[in-house]
Scaffold this active site. Structure first.
Site, mmCIF file in Angstrom:
data_model
loop_
_atom_site.group_PDB
_atom_site.id
_atom_site.type_symbol
_atom_site.label_atom_id
_atom_site.label_comp_id
_atom_site.label_asym_id
_atom_site.label_seq_id
_atom_site.Cartn_x
_atom_site.Cartn_y
_atom_site.Cartn_z
ATOM 1 N N LYS A 176 38.740 68.687 19.488
ATOM 2 C CA LYS A 176 39.577 69.129 20.599
ATOM 3 C C LYS A 176 39.847 67.936 21.516
ATOM 4 O O LYS A 176 38.924 67.310 22.019
ATOM 5 C CB LYS A 176 38.870 70.242 21.362
ATOM 6 C CG LYS A 176 38.546 71.443 20.467
ATOM 7 C CD LYS A 176 37.628 72.447 21.132
ATOM 8 C CE LYS A 176 36.219 71.964 21.252
ATOM 9 N NZ LYS A 176 35.280 73.008 21.726
ATOM 10 N N THR A 208 38.462 75.963 33.960
ATOM 11 C CA THR A 208 38.385 75.759 32.509
ATOM 12 C C THR A 208 36.973 76.031 31.975
ATOM 13 O O THR A 208 36.644 75.617 30.872
ATOM 14 C CB THR A 208 38.766 74.307 32.147
ATOM 15 O OG1 THR A 208 37.947 73.422 32.940
ATOM 16 C CG2 THR A 208 40.225 74.028 32.397
ATOM 17 N N GLY A 210 34.159 77.522 30.061
ATOM 18 C CA GLY A 210 34.061 78.409 28.898
ATOM 19 C C GLY A 210 35.190 78.300 27.890
ATOM 20 O O GLY A 210 35.290 79.122 26.975
ATOM 21 N N THR A 211 36.020 77.277 28.029
ATOM 22 C CA THR A 211 37.143 77.147 27.077
ATOM 23 C C THR A 211 36.638 76.918 25.643
ATOM 24 O O THR A 211 37.199 77.463 24.694
ATOM 25 C CB THR A 211 38.104 76.002 27.466
ATOM 26 O OG1 THR A 211 37.317 74.862 27.833
ATOM 27 C CG2 THR A 211 39.000 76.379 28.608
ATOM 28 N N GLY A 212 35.587 76.104 25.505
ATOM 29 C CA GLY A 212 35.058 75.802 24.167
ATOM 30 C C GLY A 212 34.466 77.028 23.500
ATOM 31 O O GLY A 212 34.704 77.291 22.313
ATOM 32 N N CYS A 213 33.694 77.797 24.284
ATOM 33 C CA CYS A 213 33.089 79.029 23.757
ATOM 34 C C CYS A 213 34.193 79.985 23.322
ATOM 35 O O CYS A 213 34.145 80.578 22.247
ATOM 36 C CB CYS A 213 32.261 79.727 24.842
ATOM 37 S SG CYS A 213 31.040 78.670 25.609
HETATM 38 O O1 PXL Z 1 30.680 75.869 27.410
HETATM 39 C C1 PXL Z 1 29.469 75.570 26.880
HETATM 40 C C2 PXL Z 1 28.427 76.587 27.201
HETATM 41 C C3 PXL Z 1 27.841 77.281 26.180
HETATM 42 N N1 PXL Z 1 26.871 78.206 26.377
HETATM 43 C C4 PXL Z 1 26.457 78.488 27.615
HETATM 44 C C5 PXL Z 1 27.022 77.840 28.693
HETATM 45 C C6 PXL Z 1 28.024 76.854 28.491
HETATM 46 C C7 PXL Z 1 28.617 76.160 29.615
HETATM 47 O O2 PXL Z 1 28.318 76.357 30.745
HETATM 48 O O3 PXL Z 1 26.596 78.137 29.899
HETATM 49 C C8 PXL Z 1 25.395 79.510 27.804
#
Ligand code: PXL
Length: 270
Positions: A176, A208, A210-213
């Site tokens: 990404k 932004t 949590g975008t990756g999750c």
């Molecule tokens: O975005 C990565 C991520 C993954 N998992 C948890 C998170 C975060 C970012 O804050 O808190 C539990």
């Protein structure tokens, strides 16, 4: 509404609701599938940062994965925050037992505000073992740099990094490119002999978190419904972009995106 598929999420809890397992459940649900979970850690955080991380024991993680999957078989698995090497080894054993083929790994390392979410030893296990056992890994640029031990400064560097990860045993890699200082966001999917470049206008926003999750969960959901990996990445990127564009502007720091913004996407890509 008929539920389209079942997705098991193995990830950490984010009390602020924007990232982690909360983002994953919202994404899978809003895209029309059924979400199951195995929680690897409990974090206390808000949009300004991470206060604490409480790891769940490997044996509890194993039970969540195996007992749940034995009853309701997941069509795909999404893996997020893993916290330590023991947890990764435990998950590897469970994955071998439950034999689900479609697995998307988001190699989570640091939260938006800079807090470390995985210890140094685990990066080695992630690199040498886990990436070989999953269908797709979705590193952002800082994560890809750690995985290949090299700087990434351009689109070309991203391609080189992806090729290197494939050589190391990854089956498919989506790098990404949002961290590059460009007007356009390039996300590059590398498969054994193929490269696809997804090009989108970058949306400037501080919302932004949590975008990756969200992206990896959206890919897992579309993929679990039978779409190709390429199509799943393409639509998932669009879903995240719309979720950023429609963020609710909550919190004083890096607030959440809008996971409910799936209606137009689902209609368009039926
Ligand atoms: O975005 C990565 C991520 C993954 N998992 C948890 C998170 C975060 C970012 O804050 O808190 C539990």
């Amino acid at each position: 509404m008929r539920i389209k598929s079942k997705v098991l999420i193995i990830a950490g809890s984010d009390s602020s609701g924007g990232a982690g397992i909360q983002a994953d459940i919202k994404t899978v649900t809003s895209l029309g599938s059924y979400a199951m979970t195995a929680i690897t850690a409990v974090t206390s955080q808000n949009s300004t940062g991470v206060k604490s991380i409480f790891p769940v024991s490997p044996s509890e993680i194993t039970k969540q994965i195996e007992f749940t999957s034995k009853d309701i078989r997941p069509d795909a698995i999404k893996i997020g925050m893993l916290s330590n090497a023991k947890v990764i080894n435990t998950i590897l054993r469970s994955l071998k037992k439950i034999k689900v083929k479609k697995i998307i790994l988001d190699p989570v390392m640091v939260a938006k505000g800079g807090a470390r979410l995985i210890d140094k030893k685990s990066i080695k296990v992630l690199k040498n073992k886990l990436i070989k056992e999953v269908t797709l890994i979705t590193p952002n640029i800082p994560e890809a740099q750690i995985l290949i031990n090299q700087k990434i400064n351009s689109k070309n560097d991203m391609i080189k990094a992806g090729k290197k990860l494939i050589k190391k045993g990854a089956k498919n890699v989506l790098i990404k490119g949002g961290h590059l200082k460009l007007e356009t966001a390039y996300d590059i999917l590398l498969q054994k002999n193929k490269i696809f470049i997804f090009k989108n206008r970058k949306i400037k926003s501080k919302y932004t978190h949590g975008t990756g999750c969200t992206l990896s969960s959206a890919i897992a959901t579309y993929y679990s419904c039978g779409k190709s990996l390429k199509k799943s990445c393409e639509i998932a990127i669009k879903y995240v972009n719309q979720a950023i564009a429609n963020a609710p502007k909550y919190g004083k720091g890096h607030g959440p995106i809008n996971h409910l913004n799936s209606f137009n996407i689902n209609k368009k890509f039926k």
